[in-house]
Motif scaffolding. Sequence first.
Motif, PDB file in Angstrom:
ATOM      1  N   ILE A   1       5.256  -4.415  -9.661  1.00 45.98           N
ATOM      2  CA  ILE A   1       6.414  -3.916  -8.760  1.00 45.98           C
ATOM      3  C   ILE A   1       6.070  -4.002  -7.396  1.00 45.98           C
ATOM      4  O   ILE A   1       6.673  -4.352  -6.548  1.00 45.98           O
ATOM      5  N   GLN A   2       4.784  -3.945  -7.050  1.00 46.18           N
ATOM      6  CA  GLN A   2       4.479  -4.132  -5.522  1.00 46.18           C
ATOM      7  C   GLN A   2       4.478  -5.505  -5.087  1.00 46.18           C
ATOM      8  O   GLN A   2       5.050  -5.726  -4.124  1.00 46.18           O
ATOM      9  N   GLN A   3       4.315  -6.409  -5.979  1.00 52.18           N
ATOM     10  CA  GLN A   3       4.530  -7.837  -5.698  1.00 52.18           C
ATOM     11  C   GLN A   3       6.066  -8.262  -5.598  1.00 52.18           C
ATOM     12  O   GLN A   3       6.411  -8.844  -4.660  1.00 52.18           O
TER      13      GLN A   3
ATOM     14  N   SER B   1       1.060  -1.378   0.188  1.00 52.84           N
ATOM     15  CA  SER B   1      -0.095  -0.058   0.006  1.00 52.84           C
ATOM     16  C   SER B   1       0.780   1.144   0.001  1.00 52.84           C
ATOM     17  O   SER B   1       0.353   2.156  -0.508  1.00 52.84           O
ATOM     18  N   PHE B   2       1.977   1.334   0.631  1.00 48.70           N
ATOM     19  CA  PHE B   2       2.751   2.329   0.553  1.00 48.70           C
ATOM     20  C   PHE B   2       3.286   2.574  -0.638  1.00 48.70           C
ATOM     21  O   PHE B   2       3.461   3.861  -1.030  1.00 48.70           O
ATOM     22  N   ILE B   3       3.639   1.616  -1.488  1.00 46.08           N
ATOM     23  CA  ILE B   3       4.108   1.882  -2.870  1.00 46.08           C
ATOM     24  C   ILE B   3       3.111   2.479  -3.723  1.00 46.08           C
ATOM     25  O   ILE B   3       3.341   3.297  -4.434  1.00 46.08           O
ATOM     26  N   GLY B   4       1.780   1.826  -3.522  1.00 44.86           N
ATOM     27  CA  GLY B   4       0.635   2.465  -4.247  1.00 44.86           C
ATOM     28  C   GLY B   4       0.260   3.869  -3.765  1.00 44.86           C
ATOM     29  O   GLY B   4       0.163   4.528  -4.873  1.00 44.86           O
TER      30      GLY B   4
ATOM     31  N   ARG C   1      13.135   5.969  -6.131  1.00 45.49           N
ATOM     32  CA  ARG C   1      14.513   6.072  -5.900  1.00 45.49           C
ATOM     33  C   ARG C   1      14.701   4.780  -5.043  1.00 45.49           C
ATOM     34  O   ARG C   1      15.890   3.982  -5.405  1.00 45.49           O
ATOM     35  N   ASP C   2      13.969   4.350  -4.148  1.00 44.98           N
ATOM     36  CA  ASP C   2      13.823   3.407  -3.292  1.00 44.98           C
ATOM     37  C   ASP C   2      13.892   2.137  -4.076  1.00 44.98           C
ATOM     38  O   ASP C   2      14.567   1.110  -3.939  1.00 44.98           O
ATOM     39  N   ILE C   3      12.811   2.115  -4.937  1.00 44.22           N
ATOM     40  CA  ILE C   3      12.753   0.898  -5.880  1.00 44.22           C
ATOM     41  C   ILE C   3      13.942   0.547  -6.683  1.00 44.22           C
ATOM     42  O   ILE C   3      14.309  -0.356  -6.732  1.00 44.22           O
ATOM     43  N   ASN C   4      14.522   1.605  -7.367  1.00 41.83           N
ATOM     44  CA  ASN C   4      15.646   1.541  -8.071  1.00 41.83           C
ATOM     45  C   ASN C   4      17.073   0.912  -7.072  1.00 41.83           C
ATOM     46  O   ASN C   4      17.858   0.278  -7.857  1.00 41.83           O
TER      47      ASN C   4
ATOM     48  N   GLY D   1       4.909   7.064  -8.305  1.00 40.38           N
ATOM     49  CA  GLY D   1       5.536   8.065  -9.227  1.00 40.38           C
ATOM     50  C   GLY D   1       6.306   9.009  -8.438  1.00 40.38           C
ATOM     51  O   GLY D   1       6.475  10.063  -8.868  1.00 40.38           O
ATOM     52  N   HIS D   2       6.339   9.092  -6.923  1.00 41.06           N
ATOM     53  CA  HIS D   2       6.960  10.101  -6.263  1.00 41.06           C
ATOM     54  C   HIS D   2       8.572   9.770  -6.240  1.00 41.06           C
ATOM     55  O   HIS D   2       8.874   8.615  -6.781  1.00 41.06           O
ATOM     56  N   VAL D   3       9.285  10.870  -6.218  1.00 37.37           N
ATOM     57  CA  VAL D   3      10.869  10.786  -6.620  1.00 37.37           C
ATOM     58  C   VAL D   3      11.203   9.660  -5.485  1.00 37.37           C
ATOM     59  O   VAL D   3      11.994   8.851  -5.849  1.00 37.37           O
ATOM     60  N   GLN D   4      10.860   9.793  -4.340  1.00 34.08           N
ATOM     61  CA  GLN D   4      11.527   9.051  -3.184  1.00 34.08           C
ATOM     62  C   GLN D   4      11.205   7.530  -3.226  1.00 34.08           C
ATOM     63  O   GLN D   4      12.178   6.767  -3.199  1.00 34.08           O
TER      64      GLN D   4
END
Length: 261
Positions: free
Chosen positions: A80-82, A40-43, A53-56, A47-50
């Motif tokens: 990506i969430q999964q 839910s945090f990712i959802g 960056r975390d996902i990358n 699209g936010h920069v932070q």
Amino acid sequence: MPQLRLPKPRAIIFDITGTASNTTFVNRFLVHYLRISVKSFIGINWGHVQINRDINMLRKAAKANPSWPQIPETDSLELIQQAVSDLVNFLIDNNLDCLAFAQLRFHVWFDGYDKGLLKTPIYSDVAIQMKKWRCDYNIPLYVYSQGWAEANRVFMSRTNNGDMSLLIDDYFDTSIGMPTDPTTFRKILEHIHQSPSDVVYLTKSSAAAKCAKNVGIFSILVLTHKKMQDMISDDEKKELIIIRTMNEIEFESILQQQQQK
């Protein structure tokens, strides 16, 4: 009734986990919250920069460790969430860590604190003594923990006893040094402008207590549970002062002032 009477110190340094809060707090509450909230945090932040960056950073860390679950290069939120959830659970289950994972989990936790979904459970005796020592007796309080200082600042700002960060003068973590290195405590003393004989240190770690004691700091082991006390050797029990709660501590100059009234 107090069992340990000491000269009033000019500063008190203490740890949080195991000393001010239960040792299981991180695993029972924070880690569980991370598991159930990361999707839910990712959802919400998609699209936010932070979060990008975390996902990358996590994707790069996973690529460097082929045995870890991988994060695909895709624009699909669901995938990506999964993938991130699978990686987070894998790292938790296998007790693995990396900078990218640390960054993501702190962002998830901080979001939970901001929304009022998380509160740090501080022992009631700790909350009472902190307020008394800082507000009534004007003793500066400092946190030294192996956890990130900024995280501890957030953890103490939202507790079951209110905003305890207002009582704390400063925070230190392992960026200043490890708790088994005497230089660490000398650096802290220099930073707070105190002599070792004027400082009390409260911790659950016998190794840290002995290290601080060797520098000249009055060190006290706070072992809140019998299981913790059973883990201490007989030699350490002879060498170190051990208490169960901070209510056992009283300061002599304060006692004398109270008796004169």
